[in-house]
Design a protein around this motif. Structure first.
Motif, PDB file in Angstrom:
ATOM      1  N   SER A 109      89.080  30.541  20.642  1.00 41.79           N
ATOM      2  CA  SER A 109      90.013  31.610  19.960  1.00 41.79           C
ATOM      3  C   SER A 109      91.440  31.461  20.624  1.00 41.79           C
ATOM      4  O   SER A 109      91.464  30.721  21.485  1.00 41.79           O
ATOM      5  CB  SER A 109      89.269  32.997  20.712  1.00 41.79           C
ATOM      6  N   LEU A 110      92.292  32.117  19.991  1.00 43.16           N
ATOM      7  CA  LEU A 110      93.644  31.885  20.307  1.00 43.16           C
ATOM      8  C   LEU A 110      93.887  32.513  21.758  1.00 43.16           C
ATOM      9  O   LEU A 110      94.796  31.999  22.451  1.00 43.16           O
ATOM     10  CB  LEU A 110      94.618  32.790  19.430  1.00 43.16           C
ATOM     11  N   GLU A 111      92.992  33.331  22.300  1.00 40.59           N
ATOM     12  CA  GLU A 111      93.274  33.553  23.674  1.00 40.59           C
ATOM     13  C   GLU A 111      92.703  32.690  24.792  1.00 40.59           C
ATOM     14  O   GLU A 111      93.129  33.062  25.912  1.00 40.59           O
ATOM     15  CB  GLU A 111      92.456  35.047  23.572  1.00 40.59           C
ATOM     16  N   HIS A 112      91.914  31.879  24.256  1.00 40.89           N
ATOM     17  CA  HIS A 112      91.662  30.764  25.245  1.00 40.89           C
ATOM     18  C   HIS A 112      92.582  29.940  25.678  1.00 40.89           C
ATOM     19  O   HIS A 112      93.280  29.089  25.074  1.00 40.89           O
ATOM     20  CB  HIS A 112      90.517  29.753  24.306  1.00 40.89           C
ATOM     21  N   SER A 113      93.044  30.106  26.872  1.00 38.97           N
ATOM     22  CA  SER A 113      94.247  29.535  27.556  1.00 38.97           C
ATOM     23  C   SER A 113      93.799  28.577  28.846  1.00 38.97           C
ATOM     24  O   SER A 113      92.839  29.188  29.586  1.00 38.97           O
ATOM     25  CB  SER A 113      95.212  30.615  28.059  1.00 38.97           C
ATOM     26  N   LYS A 114      94.169  27.558  28.896  1.00 40.96           N
ATOM     27  CA  LYS A 114      93.772  26.743  30.042  1.00 40.96           C
ATOM     28  C   LYS A 114      95.045  25.443  30.268  1.00 40.96           C
ATOM     29  O   LYS A 114      95.683  25.192  29.396  1.00 40.96           O
ATOM     30  CB  LYS A 114      92.634  25.822  29.744  1.00 40.96           C
ATOM     31  N   ALA A 115      95.654  25.957  31.567  1.00 42.01           N
ATOM     32  CA  ALA A 115      96.992  24.830  31.881  1.00 42.01           C
ATOM     33  C   ALA A 115      96.615  23.671  31.643  1.00 42.01           C
ATOM     34  O   ALA A 115      95.433  23.002  32.114  1.00 42.01           O
ATOM     35  CB  ALA A 115      97.421  25.201  33.328  1.00 42.01           C
ATOM     36  N   ASN A 116      97.400  22.652  31.202  1.00 43.09           N
ATOM     37  CA  ASN A 116      97.305  21.237  31.088  1.00 43.09           C
ATOM     38  C   ASN A 116      96.748  20.578  32.457  1.00 43.09           C
ATOM     39  O   ASN A 116      97.395  20.848  33.601  1.00 43.09           O
ATOM     40  CB  ASN A 116      98.422  20.567  30.596  1.00 43.09           C
ATOM     41  N   ASP A 117      95.512  19.973  32.534  1.00 42.02           N
ATOM     42  CA  ASP A 117      95.097  19.506  33.759  1.00 42.02           C
ATOM     43  C   ASP A 117      95.220  18.081  33.841  1.00 42.02           C
ATOM     44  O   ASP A 117      94.810  17.421  34.761  1.00 42.02           O
ATOM     45  CB  ASP A 117      93.688  19.809  33.805  1.00 42.02           C
ATOM     46  N   GLY A 118      96.078  17.440  32.851  1.00 43.03           N
ATOM     47  CA  GLY A 118      96.460  16.068  32.955  1.00 43.03           C
ATOM     48  C   GLY A 118      95.199  15.015  32.883  1.00 43.03           C
ATOM     49  O   GLY A 118      95.440  13.798  32.778  1.00 43.03           O
ATOM     50  N   SER A 119      94.396  15.531  32.031  1.00 43.70           N
ATOM     51  CA  SER A 119      93.148  14.663  31.700  1.00 43.70           C
ATOM     52  C   SER A 119      93.803  13.678  30.591  1.00 43.70           C
ATOM     53  O   SER A 119      94.723  13.818  29.806  1.00 43.70           O
ATOM     54  CB  SER A 119      92.215  15.552  31.025  1.00 43.70           C
ATOM     55  N   ASP A 120      92.899  12.723  30.540  1.00 47.51           N
ATOM     56  CA  ASP A 120      93.434  11.494  29.605  1.00 47.51           C
ATOM     57  C   ASP A 120      93.029  11.960  27.958  1.00 47.51           C
ATOM     58  O   ASP A 120      93.532  11.290  27.358  1.00 47.51           O
ATOM     59  CB  ASP A 120      92.862  10.164  29.925  1.00 47.51           C
ATOM     60  N   PHE A 121      92.311  12.871  28.052  1.00 46.19           N
ATOM     61  CA  PHE A 121      91.649  13.221  26.697  1.00 46.19           C
ATOM     62  C   PHE A 121      92.236  14.383  26.029  1.00 46.19           C
ATOM     63  O   PHE A 121      92.245  15.584  26.877  1.00 46.19           O
ATOM     64  CB  PHE A 121      90.026  13.392  26.690  1.00 46.19           C
ATOM     65  N   ILE A 122      93.016  14.387  25.480  1.00 46.39           N
ATOM     66  CA  ILE A 122      93.971  15.517  24.703  1.00 46.39           C
ATOM     67  C   ILE A 122      93.340  16.813  24.378  1.00 46.39           C
ATOM     68  O   ILE A 122      93.963  17.787  24.914  1.00 46.39           O
ATOM     69  CB  ILE A 122      95.137  14.913  23.748  1.00 46.39           C
ATOM     70  N   LEU A 123      92.218  16.809  24.069  1.00 42.23           N
ATOM     71  CA  LEU A 123      91.614  18.014  23.593  1.00 42.23           C
ATOM     72  C   LEU A 123      91.213  18.684  24.648  1.00 42.23           C
ATOM     73  O   LEU A 123      91.294  20.037  24.605  1.00 42.23           O
ATOM     74  CB  LEU A 123      90.609  17.882  22.223  1.00 42.23           C
ATOM     75  N   SER A 124      90.435  18.022  25.678  1.00 34.73           N
ATOM     76  CA  SER A 124      90.118  18.871  26.691  1.00 34.73           C
ATOM     77  C   SER A 124      91.155  19.028  27.994  1.00 34.73           C
ATOM     78  O   SER A 124      90.825  19.812  28.826  1.00 34.73           O
ATOM     79  CB  SER A 124      88.546  18.021  27.221  1.00 34.73           C
ATOM     80  N   GLU A 169      90.222  34.338  14.360  1.00 33.95           N
ATOM     81  CA  GLU A 169      89.207  34.589  15.332  1.00 33.95           C
ATOM     82  C   GLU A 169      88.802  33.349  16.058  1.00 33.95           C
ATOM     83  O   GLU A 169      88.304  33.284  17.119  1.00 33.95           O
ATOM     84  CB  GLU A 169      88.352  35.469  14.761  1.00 33.95           C
ATOM     85  N   LEU A 170      88.764  32.110  15.141  1.00 30.44           N
ATOM     86  CA  LEU A 170      88.231  31.007  15.633  1.00 30.44           C
ATOM     87  C   LEU A 170      89.311  30.011  15.146  1.00 30.44           C
ATOM     88  O   LEU A 170      89.502  29.515  14.095  1.00 30.44           O
ATOM     89  CB  LEU A 170      86.927  30.741  15.110  1.00 30.44           C
ATOM     90  N   VAL A 171      89.764  29.031  16.062  1.00 27.65           N
ATOM     91  CA  VAL A 171      90.611  28.077  15.732  1.00 27.65           C
ATOM     92  C   VAL A 171      89.861  26.862  16.171  1.00 27.65           C
ATOM     93  O   VAL A 171      89.261  26.651  17.154  1.00 27.65           O
ATOM     94  CB  VAL A 171      91.910  27.821  16.676  1.00 27.65           C
ATOM     95  N   ILE A 172      89.918  25.671  15.191  1.00 30.61           N
ATOM     96  CA  ILE A 172      89.362  24.449  15.394  1.00 30.61           C
ATOM     97  C   ILE A 172      90.432  23.277  15.394  1.00 30.61           C
ATOM     98  O   ILE A 172      90.996  23.355  14.484  1.00 30.61           O
ATOM     99  CB  ILE A 172      88.416  23.993  14.527  1.00 30.61           C
ATOM    100  N   ALA A 173      90.743  22.791  16.612  1.00 30.20           N
ATOM    101  CA  ALA A 173      91.847  21.598  16.431  1.00 30.20           C
ATOM    102  C   ALA A 173      91.287  20.429  16.641  1.00 30.20           C
ATOM    103  O   ALA A 173      89.970  20.229  17.356  1.00 30.20           O
ATOM    104  CB  ALA A 173      92.520  21.884  17.831  1.00 30.20           C
ATOM    105  N   ALA A 174      91.877  19.739  15.831  1.00 34.67           N
ATOM    106  CA  ALA A 174      91.465  18.174  15.838  1.00 34.67           C
ATOM    107  C   ALA A 174      92.356  17.121  16.277  1.00 34.67           C
ATOM    108  O   ALA A 174      93.312  17.502  16.426  1.00 34.67           O
ATOM    109  CB  ALA A 174      90.976  18.161  14.279  1.00 34.67           C
ATOM    110  N   ASN A 175      91.859  16.066  16.707  1.00 37.03           N
ATOM    111  CA  ASN A 175      92.558  15.101  17.237  1.00 37.03           C
ATOM    112  C   ASN A 175      92.031  13.471  16.758  1.00 37.03           C
ATOM    113  O   ASN A 175      91.188  13.320  16.522  1.00 37.03           O
ATOM    114  CB  ASN A 175      92.480  14.881  18.636  1.00 37.03           C
TER     115      ASN A 175
END
Length: 145
Positions: A100-115, A74-80
């Motif tokens: 959530s697993l459903e949270h989808s966002k295409a890679n926007d090319g940001s320098d910061f991997i998590l965002s 239900e909740l995923v915490i990704a770490a970097n």
């Protein structure tokens, strides 16, 4: 029980702890996949977690995205950890993003991997089989974006 692998013994102990404990407080489990083969993870551990999470809150630390997806977290915490190719905002040594697993966002090319992308994309990036495998699990377990 001495003929079982370390992982299989740990899995049996986990089941005993959860099945015969009447506490309803959250439980923290650290890397239950250690020493388990992929068949045991997908065929036993994931199915067991899907069932038990309905009875008790389970907080799970894992490096295995198959567990995250298969157990329908239900909740995923990704770490970097900050590095040359994996930068964190403000140069923080460790950074986290949750959703959530459903949270989808295409890679926007940001320098910061998590965002730069959504939780789904982070999970797919490290999931064996990538997006295709995620979609198969989505259909198998009956959850969707």
């Amino acid at each position: 029980m001495t003929e079982m692998s370390e992982g299989k013994r740990a899995y049996i102990i986990l089941r005993l702890l959860l099945d015969f404990n009447e506490d309803d407080c959250p439980i923290l489990i650290d890397q239950p996949e250690d020493d388990l083969d992929n068949r045991a993870i997908s065929g036993q551990l994931v199915e067991y977690l899907r069932k038990k999470k309905k009875e008790r809150q389970i907080i799970l630390v894992t490096h295995n995205p198959n567990i995250v997806v298969g157990a329908d977290s239900e909740l995923v915490i990704a770490a970097n950890q900050h590095g040359i190719n994996n930068k964190n905002d403000e140069g923080l040594k460790f950074a986290y993003i949750a959703g959530s697993l459903e949270h989808s966002k295409a890679n926007d090319g940001s320098d910061f991997i998590l965002s730069s992308q959504g939780i789904r994309e982070h999970v797919c990036e490290i999931l064996e089989g990538g997006e295709k495998a995620f979609n198969k699990r989505e259909q198998r377990y009956g959850f969707s974006q």
